[in-house]
Write a protein that holds these residues in place. Structure first.
Motif, PDB file in Angstrom:
ATOM      1  N   ILE A   1      -5.472  -0.788   7.341  1.00 37.24           N
ATOM      2  CA  ILE A   1      -6.131  -1.877   6.621  1.00 37.24           C
ATOM      3  C   ILE A   1      -7.050  -2.648   7.571  1.00 37.24           C
ATOM      4  O   ILE A   1      -6.994  -2.492   8.786  1.00 37.24           O
TER       5      ILE A   1
ATOM      6  N   HIS B   1      -7.090  -4.779  -2.596  1.00 33.23           N
ATOM      7  CA  HIS B   1      -6.189  -3.913  -3.351  1.00 33.23           C
ATOM      8  C   HIS B   1      -5.999  -4.445  -4.768  1.00 33.23           C
ATOM      9  O   HIS B   1      -6.171  -3.708  -5.749  1.00 33.23           O
TER      10      HIS B   1
ATOM     11  N   PHE C   1       0.811  -1.218   0.000  1.00 33.24           N
ATOM     12  CA  PHE C   1       0.000   0.000   0.000  1.00 33.24           C
ATOM     13  C   PHE C   1       0.848   1.273   0.000  1.00 33.24           C
ATOM     14  O   PHE C   1       0.303   2.363  -0.143  1.00 33.24           O
TER      15      PHE C   1
ATOM     16  N   SER D   1      -7.747  -0.026   0.191  1.00 30.74           N
ATOM     17  CA  SER D   1      -6.983  -0.127   1.442  1.00 30.74           C
ATOM     18  C   SER D   1      -7.537  -1.172   2.401  1.00 30.74           C
ATOM     19  O   SER D   1      -6.961  -1.385   3.469  1.00 30.74           O
TER      20      SER D   1
ATOM     21  N   TYR E   1      -2.078   7.422   5.183  1.00 32.42           N
ATOM     22  CA  TYR E   1      -2.584   6.102   4.793  1.00 32.42           C
ATOM     23  C   TYR E   1      -3.712   5.671   5.729  1.00 32.42           C
ATOM     24  O   TYR E   1      -3.676   5.932   6.933  1.00 32.42           O
TER      25      TYR E   1
END
Length: 354
Positions: free
Chosen positions: A61, A142, A49, A136, A58
């Motif tokens: 996850i 993904h 990622f 994500s 970010y």
């Protein structure tokens, strides 16, 4: 009389007690809705990622799926990638509505390629939004959503080819390239999808140069073929009268540049995490390219709609347009096959970690 008053007071008390419980009930309802967690640093998400030179912003996850949907309104490093294409879709629809009313558009054989262009544009925009918004969640998500994003790109390429062929191409160009143009455009559209899926599945971060080659060569070949009738048309026409075609080419070239190069974030690591990434600029120019393309194609359609059936024949129009859903199915199957292979690869990777 006093008994009636007491009864009313009792009813009122019960009502007040009932209302006093409403905040607690609303609190339970609100607490049941997931809330996106704060964004984290690149070191706190798996390498898959992490983007080069993007150091923060970010999303963690493995949150609830609804958290990623609600992150549409959260500030993170994918926000502008989502919103640039999300807002482009209604702008295109509004311009379609305005142009269709201006030229007296009707859905028939002559207008079918133009309609498929619009479908292809909305398809790639929608799949791009889904990819950047939902990827994500996990490694499988993904890969899956970006594979579908590549399907959208291939479909858009072929939608452009159909419209350019039937509305923009000149007789001299068709005499030299016309016989192989649509089959070639369909093949290169599928090849760009397959090449991008293969590169995404095959190579891991830090990505080698081979990954970019697998992505750019098929996509570039598809674009060179797709745009060839437009380039030929511009060479024999007045650029002042074909400004939208010139603008769509210029916008695409800028988009390709920012897609290929991590600029400007490579010069300012960590400062373009939320706003200013090259991929965001790529999205912006690609949206502009699609908008200019729509305007140019409506101009071409208005000039040639009365002759397009006579020149190409209704049967050829229908057969050519039937290849559009066929390409879509082929690309989806390619993405699903690659996803199955990728699932096996991820399973083996997790077994090694255990």
């Amino acid at each position: 009389m006093s008994a009636e008053i007491l009864q009313r007071l009792s009813t009122l008390t019960l009502s007040v007690n009932h209302l006093s419980r409403l905040p607690r009930l609303s609190g339970l309802v609100s607490s049941s809705l997931p809330s996106p967690r704060p964004t984290v640093l690149a070191s706190q998400v798996p390498a898959l990622f992490q983007e080069p030179y993007i150091l923060s912003g970010y999303r963690p996850i493995r949150q609830d799926w609804r958290c990623y949907l609600l992150s549409l309104f959260q500030r993170h490093n994918e926000s502008l990638n989502v919103w640039t294409h999300l807002l482009a879709a209604p702008v295109l629809l509004l311009r379609w509505w305005a142009n269709a009313g201006a030229v007296g558009y009707t859905l028939d054989a002559a207008s079918l390629p133009l309609s498929l262009f619009m479908v292809s544009a909305l398809t790639y925009l929608s799949l791009s939004v889904a990819a950047h918004l939902l990827q994500s969640h996990s490694e499988r998500a993904h890969y899956f959503f970006f594979f579908m994003d590549y399907v959208g790109v291939a479909v858009y390429q072929y939608g452009c080819s159909l419209s350019h062929y039937f509305y923009t191409s000149e007789p001299a160009w068709r005499d030299s390239v016309g016989l192989v143009f649509l089959p070639g455009a369909a093949f290169f559209g599928w090849l760009s999808c397959a090449g991008c899926c293969f590169a995404k599945s095959r190579y891991e971060r830090p990505y080698p140069l081979q990954r970019k080659i697998c992505q750019l060569i098929p996509t570039s070949l598809a674009y060179v073929l797709d745009i060839s009738p437009v380039v030929h048309h511009l060479l024999i026409s007045s650029w002042a009268q074909e400004a939208f075609h010139a603008l769509q080419i210029a916008s695409f070239l800028f988009a390709a540049f920012f897609f290929s190069c991590p600029i400007p974030e490579c010069f300012f690591p960590g400062r373009c995490d939320i706003v200013g990434q090259g991929h965001q600029v790529f999205h912006l120019f690609l949206s502009l390219c699609t908008l200019f393309q729509l305007e140019a194609l409506f101009q071409d359609y208005a000039r040639r709609r009365d002759t397009v059936v006579e020149v190409f024949g209704e049967r050829q129009l229908w057969w050519a347009c039937m290849s559009f859903p066929a390409l879509f199915v082929c690309c989806v199957l390619t993405a699903l096959v690659t996803m199955r292979l990728t699932n096996g690869k991820l399973l083996q990777k997790h077994k090694k970690l255990l």
